[in-house]
Every structure is written in structure tokens, then in C-alpha cells.
Write an enzyme that holds these catalytic residues in place. Sequence first.
Site, PDB file in Angstrom:
ATOM      1  N   PRO A 268       0.967  -1.236   0.122  1.00  0.00           N
ATOM      2  CA  PRO A 268      -0.183   0.144  -0.025  1.00  0.00           C
ATOM      3  C   PRO A 268       0.912   1.225  -0.240  1.00  0.00           C
ATOM      4  O   PRO A 268       1.871   1.361   0.711  1.00  0.00           O
ATOM      5  CB  PRO A 268      -0.735  -0.095   1.366  1.00  0.00           C
ATOM      6  N   ARG A 270      -0.667   4.832  -1.277  1.00  0.00           N
ATOM      7  CA  ARG A 270      -1.655   6.040  -0.793  1.00  0.00           C
ATOM      8  C   ARG A 270      -2.738   5.792   0.323  1.00  0.00           C
ATOM      9  O   ARG A 270      -2.763   6.705   1.125  1.00  0.00           O
ATOM     10  CB  ARG A 270      -2.730   5.961  -2.101  1.00  0.00           C
ATOM     11  N   ARG A 306      -0.702  15.825  -9.785  1.00  0.00           N
ATOM     12  CA  ARG A 306      -2.126  14.811  -9.731  1.00  0.00           C
ATOM     13  C   ARG A 306      -3.012  15.395 -10.772  1.00  0.00           C
ATOM     14  O   ARG A 306      -3.550  14.994 -11.638  1.00  0.00           O
ATOM     15  CB  ARG A 306      -2.568  14.474  -8.611  1.00  0.00           C
ATOM     16  N   TYR A 310      -3.593  13.525 -14.203  1.00  0.00           N
ATOM     17  CA  TYR A 310      -4.657  12.494 -14.097  1.00  0.00           C
ATOM     18  C   TYR A 310      -6.137  13.306 -14.050  1.00  0.00           C
ATOM     19  O   TYR A 310      -6.920  12.266 -14.033  1.00  0.00           O
ATOM     20  CB  TYR A 310      -4.662  11.698 -12.723  1.00  0.00           C
ATOM     21  N   CYS A 337       3.355  28.171 -16.942  1.00  0.00           N
ATOM     22  CA  CYS A 337       3.052  28.517 -18.281  1.00  0.00           C
ATOM     23  C   CYS A 337       2.479  27.150 -18.929  1.00  0.00           C
ATOM     24  O   CYS A 337       3.240  26.597 -19.991  1.00  0.00           O
ATOM     25  CB  CYS A 337       4.462  29.027 -18.994  1.00  0.00           C
ATOM     26  N   GLU A 338       1.629  26.525 -18.355  1.00  0.00           N
ATOM     27  CA  GLU A 338       0.881  25.366 -19.159  1.00  0.00           C
ATOM     28  C   GLU A 338      -0.619  25.613 -18.802  1.00  0.00           C
ATOM     29  O   GLU A 338      -0.971  25.952 -17.554  1.00  0.00           O
ATOM     30  CB  GLU A 338       1.249  24.234 -18.339  1.00  0.00           C
ATOM     31  N   TYR A 366       1.825  10.917  -3.768  1.00  0.00           N
ATOM     32  CA  TYR A 366       2.040  11.227  -5.006  1.00  0.00           C
ATOM     33  C   TYR A 366       1.799  12.857  -5.183  1.00  0.00           C
ATOM     34  O   TYR A 366       1.504  13.340  -6.079  1.00  0.00           O
ATOM     35  CB  TYR A 366       0.922  10.569  -6.092  1.00  0.00           C
TER      36      TYR A 366
HETATM   37  C1  LIG Z   1       2.278   2.130  -7.384  1.00  0.00           C
HETATM   38  C2  LIG Z   1       2.482   0.781  -6.799  1.00  0.00           C
HETATM   39  C3  LIG Z   1       1.921   0.462  -5.563  1.00  0.00           C
HETATM   40  C4  LIG Z   1       1.170   1.235  -4.684  1.00  0.00           C
HETATM   41  O1  LIG Z   1       0.110   1.701  -5.099  1.00  0.00           O
HETATM   42  P1  LIG Z   1      -0.896   2.687  -4.181  1.00  0.00           P
HETATM   43  O2  LIG Z   1      -2.064   2.905  -5.040  1.00  0.00           O
HETATM   44  O3  LIG Z   1      -0.277   3.711  -3.701  1.00  0.00           O
HETATM   45  O4  LIG Z   1      -1.116   1.682  -2.854  1.00  0.00           O
HETATM   46  C5  LIG Z   1       1.951  -1.114  -5.256  1.00  0.00           C
HETATM   47  N1  LIG Z   1       2.549  -1.944  -5.774  1.00  0.00           N
HETATM   48  C6  LIG Z   1       3.199  -1.642  -7.018  1.00  0.00           C
HETATM   49  C7  LIG Z   1       3.649  -2.568  -7.779  1.00  0.00           C
HETATM   50  C8  LIG Z   1       3.044  -0.293  -7.582  1.00  0.00           C
HETATM   51  O5  LIG Z   1       3.394  -0.032  -9.149  1.00  0.00           O
END
Ligand SMILES: *Cc1c(COP(=O)(O)O)cnc(C)c1O
Length: 403
Positions: A268, A270, A306, A310, A337-338, A366
Amino acid sequence: MRFLNSKLKIENTILQNIAKKYGTPAYCYSYKQLRENINDFKKNFKSISPLICFAIKSNTNLNLIKEIKKFGLGADVVSMGELMLALKAGISPKKIVFSGVGKTSKEINFAIDKNILLINSESKSEIIEIDKIAKIKKKQVNIGIRLNPNTDAKTLSQISTGKKDNKFGVNDKTFFELVRYCKNSKNINLKCLSVHIGSQILDHKPYEKMLRILDKIIKKTQYKFDFIDLGGGMGIPYNNDKKLNYKKYHSAIKKFLKNKKSQIIFEPGRSIVGNTGVLISKVIYIKKSYKKNFIILDAAMNDLMRPALYGAVHRILPLLKRSKKSKKIYEFVGPICESTDKFTSIKNFQELKEKDFIAICDVGAYGISLSSNYNLRPKPIEILINGSKIRVVKKRQKHHEII
Ligand SMILES: *Cc1c(COP(=O)(O)O)cnc(C)c1O
């Protein structure tokens, strides 16, 4: 985070005071929120005793990772730099997994020398390369193979990784072939089956589907995997959505683990750090336009990428609450400047003045790790708040460091 006497606080610290003392833009993290997230995660998955490897790419602050390490978490790294950072934070190599679609031979060499728990590989060519390097070193290397389960994670397409069009993992046919390859290799120990179907997953059903697919594949291979690495991706509420239901995910895993002896690994990112951080920023100017007012901030897409990358939407709060609402739509933008250098548009925000401060919420994941020096802007300061204790965990970059 809450308002007290109209002032936004993290724990016992008034953010307006931080903004005045340390300047803006500034990332501020809450230690208590971090602790709560980790304990909550551990508690919900306790019965399966997983190895929790924090995904370093979600937040690369060394001091924050040192705190995460103290809770016993390992690390998921995706480059040599991240591996070096995890080791520098004191994380045991035995708790580190190395993921990613294209590890160079230099990175593989380094990972093997450091005796990390697993190199999770995503292609036949990479496994052959690992085999070759391990042979030269006369070593046995533990690896995992990442499967692409062709499961739609029902998240933003830019952060979906488990569908058959995505570059990640290998398909089932290649997976079976690679299991056979590993069985015949003297230098490779196949220990793990890994998956990671995407990020910011709010619905537990894609995970359930993924587990059903894994179950079928494991049955077909008849191979005993010491580890099943389920990746990360657990979603958090950014706006009005609900976070992933851990309990439902947990029961699906328990069901999956019946008649298996494998240990679960989670990666994990995020869900551990996302809601721990805010980016505080000053309103430099307010520019009136036809239908909206542009709130021009001193934070920009280089500090928080972000929204531009995204189309992600982060809540914005004032550091000082006033009752009067604005009649105009506020569009919060940076000075870069974007045209994509904008955070969000908000109706009925409180009336803002130039030199006011605001906080962009839920930027612990992130945020700083995706930041850049675009437009030659120095990276912001990072501050860890614990009660009324304030600690600078990374200094603001200086111009001379980047010029
Ligand atoms: C980015 C990533 C994560 C973490 O993802 P989260 O959405 O931040 O929990 C875990 N494993 C791999 C292989 C990733 O590329």
C-alpha cells in the site's frame, strides 16, 4: 485536520502560523494520521498476518519513511534510487520487494547484492537476465512473477494496471511457461506470485475477481508459492467517495487462502500516506475574468502534479475561515506556463483576498514524489506535525541547488 476558532489546524498546530513562519508552498504531514492509517490497516488484516511493504513511490521523504519503518513496515521499491532510500531509512532487506516492468542489469546486480526479499519480475527477458546475473554471482535469487490478471480495477484509466492492454505483468500463458523456466533454473527460486491491478480502487469487487483468477491459475500450476503479493491500490476518499472497504477485501482474502500456506504481501502507498498531507499555499493574485476569478497560487503543477497528470480533484480549504461566500466561480491555478497548471474550480467558496492562505488536501501520496523543478521552481519544504511539535523533514530547495 479541523477548524478551531476559524483557523485550520493539523493536530494542535495552526497552519496559518506555519505558512507565515516557513513560507509557502509547504507540504505539512500529520504524524497522528499516519499512525492511525497504519494501525487501521494492520488491525483490519491482522488475522492473515501479512507483510506490509510501503510503496515508496507514493512518498519519498526519508524522514517520513523512517517513521513508517518504526511501525514494522517493509518497502516496495521500483528503482535503484528507491531501494537505496529504503535501505537508508533502515528498512531490513528481508522486507523489501523490488517491482517494475524494466529493471536494468545495474539495478538487478544491486538488488541481488543487497539480498532483498524478492525481485518481482514482469517479463521472460528480465527473468533470463536475473538468472544470468545470479549465475555469475553464484547465488540463488528469490523472485516473484507478476501476473496480469486482465481485471478492470474500475479506477481512472491512467492508473489502471491490470487490464490486458496495460504494459504490466505477464499473461497466463507466459506465466505458466515462466514457472517451468524457474523450476529448471539452479539460480532462481520462484517464491511469489504478484499482482497489482491499479491505484485508487474504491470498490472491493475487482479485488474479489482478481483473487478468483489467481486461485484458478495457482491450481493450474500446482506450484506452492511462499508468498502471494497482492500489490496496493487501496483507495481513499478525496471528495465525497468512500474509502475501500477493508473488511470485505479481508474476507475475500481469507476465503482465497483456505487450502494455501502462502503469506500475503501488501504494497500500500496511497492508503498509508494519502490523507496525512496538505499543501499550503498563498494567493498571490486574484485575476477577474468573464465568468470566473482566477485564484493565482504560489503552488503549481510542479509541486503537485496529480491534477495536471490525471485530472485528479483535491479539496481546497482556506486556512482562515470567513463567512462571506464569493458569487464568482474560483479557479485555483498555479503560475506555470501551461494551461493544465490548474488545481480545481469551486463554486460558493468563501471570499478570498490576495495574500490569503489555502490548503490543498490529501496530498500525502504522489504529491512530493511526483514533484519536479519544471520552470526551474525549487521544491517545497516538507514539515511533519506531531501534536504541537513541528519538525522540518525536508528543507525547501534553494535556487543555487538547481541552477
Ligand atoms: C504504485 C504501486 C503500488 C502502490 O499503489 P497505491 O495505489 O499507492 O497503494 C504498489 N505496488 C506496485 C507494483 C505499484 O506499482
